[in-house]
Motif scaffolding. Structure first.
Motif, PDB file in Angstrom:
ATOM      1  N   VAL B 429       0.839  -1.204   0.000  1.00 21.77           N
ATOM      2  CA  VAL B 429       0.000   0.000   0.000  1.00 21.77           C
ATOM      3  C   VAL B 429       0.878   1.260   0.000  1.00 21.77           C
ATOM      4  N   TYR B 430       1.906   1.290   0.869  1.00 28.41           N
ATOM      5  CA  TYR B 430       2.769   2.476   0.893  1.00 28.41           C
ATOM      6  C   TYR B 430       3.499   2.638  -0.449  1.00 28.41           C
ATOM      7  N   TYR B 431       3.842   1.498  -1.079  1.00 30.66           N
ATOM      8  CA  TYR B 431       4.612   1.535  -2.327  1.00 30.66           C
ATOM      9  C   TYR B 431       3.761   2.020  -3.502  1.00 30.66           C
ATOM     10  N   TRP B 432       2.561   1.455  -3.648  1.00 28.91           N
ATOM     11  CA  TRP B 432       1.766   1.753  -4.839  1.00 28.91           C
ATOM     12  C   TRP B 432       0.787   2.900  -4.646  1.00 28.91           C
ATOM     13  N   PHE B 433       0.639   3.361  -3.402  1.00 27.83           N
ATOM     14  CA  PHE B 433      -0.308   4.447  -3.134  1.00 27.83           C
ATOM     15  C   PHE B 433      -0.123   5.639  -4.079  1.00 27.83           C
ATOM     16  N   PRO B 434       1.106   6.132  -4.289  1.00 25.94           N
ATOM     17  CA  PRO B 434       1.263   7.298  -5.157  1.00 25.94           C
ATOM     18  C   PRO B 434       0.739   7.045  -6.575  1.00 25.94           C
ATOM     19  N   LYS B 435       0.936   5.825  -7.074  1.00 22.46           N
ATOM     20  CA  LYS B 435       0.456   5.520  -8.425  1.00 22.46           C
ATOM     21  C   LYS B 435      -1.046   5.301  -8.425  1.00 22.46           C
ATOM     22  N   MET B 436      -1.546   4.718  -7.350  1.00 19.25           N
ATOM     23  CA  MET B 436      -2.972   4.408  -7.272  1.00 19.25           C
ATOM     24  C   MET B 436      -3.810   5.665  -7.139  1.00 19.25           C
ATOM     25  N   PHE B 437      -3.362   6.588  -6.274  1.00 19.06           N
ATOM     26  CA  PHE B 437      -4.198   7.734  -5.946  1.00 19.06           C
ATOM     27  C   PHE B 437      -3.612   9.059  -6.401  1.00 19.06           C
ATOM     28  N   GLY B 438      -2.384   9.024  -6.932  1.00 23.99           N
ATOM     29  CA  GLY B 438      -1.780  10.273  -7.402  1.00 23.99           C
ATOM     30  C   GLY B 438      -1.295  11.184  -6.291  1.00 23.99           C
ATOM     31  N   LYS B 439      -1.279  10.674  -5.025  1.00 26.77           N
ATOM     32  CA  LYS B 439      -0.841  11.490  -3.889  1.00 26.77           C
ATOM     33  C   LYS B 439       0.246  10.732  -3.131  1.00 26.77           C
TER      34      LYS B 439
END
Lengths: 260, 578
Positions: B429-439
């Protein structure tokens, strides 16, 4: 905290294997941990430090992998399995015959242990049979052979001091045996606890009352047991056992042949 | 294959066929499942710490007739639903559903899954399963209370005290299984057929390898457990006796189950663990793969021994299917079989050792960046180390006959499954969060979340192993004070109880971080981690169809600091070398 006492010296082999496995795996884990922490500190990102490029598929890396695999397989796996199998054969490989053992028939049901013993005449299914609920009395000095069947769901006959347990099932007979070398009185003396009892637990979830499916085993000297047995046999209530309880389809001795 | 029209109406947004939307749906479902099943765990630990005392809040609300003390049937429901929901409605939707859906098409350079509609169905089937599980709490007799293993005859007929919730439970798990099958077909076909130009199998990120092996095991073994659950459902509702055997008054003439006999309870255990042991690897493979990728990315080094890692995973895939008997040493199964299962089981330690060796050699001589995903990945190495090594104890027949059904087992599989997958979840979740949500998520909060979780979780599960091995503390008992021999260990139960509550409270850091970051986190760049796999090539967040131009792959997934990368030290898989 001290480990639970054992009912005889033979079963301390299980404790020995546990300790051996603990030491062995702790050493391995210490190496892993040392590398994990050591590398984390030594190779943390800092100015002027660049990672070393390697894919780890050189012949040297492959050789290292094979050496580690061999060490794990022969040094850890095989040594553990060897000692464990030795202990298994010692404790469970050689069931006592019904003639030399104290035979106890167990009928487990929600949520009680029913015990039946032959009584003074030495024969099951006669009028002087001794029945009891959640209270088992056996003599020290000769093996106890427990033949078990469930009347409803799965249970598991667990006496922690024997370092063993055996599930009890409907529709088939299972067996468990152990040598009760240490009488309840001797255990009380050893622990300096006058209230100590050998407890029997149900280790397999059996329903709402699972937690309370607890039995007590009293180990007497052979002389005390003879007195107890004569007394109980004389007062045996004429318990009306359903015929099906005695239909033992599998003799525990069959286990011995299977294991050869 | 997939349509490229942007979703318009609310209906088409909810029933989206876009793999990234489905991934988020799975993530939300899984996080809610994790929260609910986690609260069950806290209640279990509170009960064991203070058995016989009035239970806070719930006691006043529900259990007036027992002066607020939790009744044993409720306790049985708690641990049954804790296990089942964690496995089928928390771990499965997160590490397989969410990570698989998000990562596979993006990391392979595909525009979507091979079968987008099947993909959407797989989520909604699982959602239905979760609804059925929730409903099961409110039927007469309450939810299932026969343990997550649901051994018959206890779970096989209602007469033994496990009510109709158990029938719904079987349905709910069947829905989850169907969902897994639909997902697995999609993952396998997508991995084999939808890779972009240049993406050979041996250039796939390890996460995709993990998810691929998981899907193969799912395809092979979910049908087996589905059949077993269906047979039990028939036993419960249609009067069959696949898993029921006499004798007993219920089976006698005039008894409630007259004529319903002749089956074999042990058969269920074979079928269940035939699936159940591969299931452990079904859940852990995606995490192992992800950990390999993360250690490499944040050490700025290629994954050490990539081929050996993949080969080890495939070896374990095979071995995992022939070791189920180590769950059954005391079941009444032949002891001769037990010896064979001991031997087969311990051989799994060899490929597992290769995994650890490669992980450790990946960080060796690297340049380590301790971001939250990296910390959680290192945490997985630690907790799986303990879990794997204690697994050796339980593979040994004679030793297992002693340890079986005690808290040693509970502690062991919580290190192996719960702790590893829990850390793997947060790493992902910490790794892909930026790609998933743009934040971006808050990094300091992420680190605190790791350190506090790590300490409390290790303490809790280690203490469980301790009371199991030293005190023979049986599992699944509602009140440890019933047994005198557990007396000296009640203090440990209290400590575990408070450790667990602390672990629960620590998770609020994550919840806060997650929602505030979605709302007002700082915008993420396309590749905040300087990682080289393809999801970081796509725009942020990736649009429908993922890549404006289909990427072409030029190198393996982690060629960090390779000579061709020059001064910068990294190139994505899609960038041609200078």
């Amino acid at each position: 905290m001290e480990r639970l006492i054992t009912i005889n010296d033979a079963v301390t082999e299980i404790d020995w294997i546990f300790d051996y496995a603990t030491i062995l795996t702790s050493c391995i884990f210490a190496v892993v941990l040392a590398m994990l922490i050591g590398f984390a500190i030594k190779y943390r990102e800092r100015p002027g430090h660049k990672a070393h490029y390697t894919r780890g598929d050189s012949p040297a890396a492959v050789r290292m992998s094979i050496v580690v695999a061999m060490l794990v397989f022969f040094g850890v796996d095989i040594s553990l399995a060897y000692f464990d199998h030795h202990a298994f054969l010692e404790l469970y490989g050689n069931p006592p015959s019904q003639d030399e053992a104290t035979v106890v028939d167990v009928f487990a049901k929600q949520f009680e242990w029913n015990f039946a013993q032959a009584g003074s005449d030495g024969e099951m299914g006669t009028e002087d049979d001794i029945f009891s609920i959640n209270k088992l009395t056996v003599p020290a000095g000769k093996p106890v052979l427990v033949r078990m069947r469930s009347l409803d769901v799965l249970h598991s006959f667990f006496i922690p001091y024997t370092r063993g347990k055996q599930d009890v099932l409907p529709g088939m007979t299972t067996a468990f045996w152990f040598d009760p070398d240490k009488t309840t009185a001797a255990a009380r003396a050893e622990l300096d606890d006058p209230n100590f009892e050998y407890e029997i637990a149900c280790a397999e979830l059996c329903g709402l009352g699972h937690t309370t499916m607890r039995g007590i085993m009293t180990v007497l000297t052979p002389e005390e047991f003879a007195v107890w047995e004569a007394e109980e046999s004389a007062n045996a209530a004429n318990f009306d056992m359903p015929e099906i309880w005695w239909d033992w389809s599998l003799d525990p001795a069959d286990y011995a042949e299977e294991d050869e | 294959m997939s349509d490229h029209h942007a979703p318009q109406s609310l209906l088409s947004r909810v029933f989206s066929t876009d793999h990234k939307v489905i991934a988020r749906q799975y993530l939300y479902l899984g996080l809610v499942g994790l929260l609910v099943a986690g609260l069950f765990a806290l209640m279990i630990r509170w009960q064991l710490a203070y058995p016989g005392d009035a239970f806070p809040i719930l006691g006043n609300l529900f259990w007036g007739e027992t002066n607020g003390v939790m009744p044993p049937e409720f306790y049985n429901m708690l641990f049954t639903m804790h296990g089942a929901m964690m496995v089928f409605f928390a771990i499965t939707p997160i590490v397989i559903g969410a990570f698989g859906n998000f990562a596979i098409p993006l990391q392979l350079g595909a525009d979507d899954m091979a079968f987008p509609v099947v993909n959407m169905l797989s989520f909604w089937v699982m959602f239905l399963g979760a609804v059925i599980m929730t409903i099961s709490f409110f039927v007469p007799g309450g939810a299932a209370g026969g343990g997550w293993t649901a051994y018959p005859p206890l779970s096989g007929v209602a007469n033994y005290g496990v009510g109709h919730g158990a029938s719904l439970w079987l349905l709910g798990i069947a829905f989850a299984g169907t969902s897994s099958l639909l997902g697995a077909v999609n993952y396998v076909v997508t991995t084999l057929n939808m890779r972009c130009a240049g993406m050979t199998l041996m250039r796939m990120p390890l996460a995709v390898w993990g998810l691929f092996c998981t899907s193969v095991l799912n395809l092979l073994w979910v049908p087996v457990v589905a059949a077993a659950l269906f047979m039990m459902f028939m036993d419960r509702t249609a009067g069959t006796a696949f898993f029921l055997a006499g004798p007993g008054s219920l089976f006698a003439e005039g008894g409630a189950l007259a004529g319903q006999s002749g089956g074999q309870p042990l058969l269920f255990q074979h079928l269940f663990w035939g699936f159940g042991h591969p299931e452990v690897y079904i859940l852990i493979f995606p995490v192992w793969g992800l950990v390999g990728d993360l250690l490499s990315t944040f050490s700025r080094k290629p994954a050490f021994g990539y081929k050996a890692t993949v080969l080890s995973m495939i070896t374990i895939l095979f071995l995992s299917q022939i070791v189920w008997g180590h769950h059954m040493f005391t079941s009444g199964m032949s002891p001769l079989l037990g010896t064979a299962f001991t031997f087969l089981t311990i051989t799994i330690s060899v490929p597992t050792a290769i995994f650890f060796l490669n992980w450790l050699c990946t960080i060796w001589r690297g340049s380590l960046r301790f971001t939250p995903p990296m910390l959680f990945a290192l945490g997985v190495v630690f907790v799986f180390g303990i879990g794997g090594l204690t697994g050796l104890f339980l593979a040994l027949q004679a030793l297992d006959i002693w340890l079986h059904d005690t808290y040693f087992v509970v502690g062991h599989f919580h290190f192996t499954l719960a702790a590893s997958v829990f850390f793997g979840t947060f790493a992902g979740v910490y790794y892909w969060f930026p790609k998933m949500f743009g934040k971006r998520m808050n990094q300091s909060l992420g680190k605190w979340h790791f350190y506090l979780s790590f300490v409390s979780l290790t303490f809790v599960f280690f203490m469980m192993m301790y009371i199991g091995a030293t005190g023979a503390h049986p599992r699944r008992i509602a009140d440890p004070t019933v047994y005198n021999f557990l007396g000296p260990f009640q203090d440990a139960n209290v400590l575990i109880g408070w450790g667990a509550q602390f672990l629960g409270v620590v998770q609020l850091i994550f919840v806060w971080n997650f929602f505030t970051s979605i709302r007002s986190g700082e915008p993420a760049s396309d590749n905040p981690w300087e990682a080289s796999s393809l999801e970081w090539v796509a725009p942020t967040p990736p649009p429908h169809g993922n890549f404006p131009v289909a990427p072409t792959v030029h190198r393996g997934p982690h060629e960090y600091n390779a000579p061709e990368t020059g001064e910068r030290g990294w190139l994505t898989q899609a960038e041609p070398s200078a």
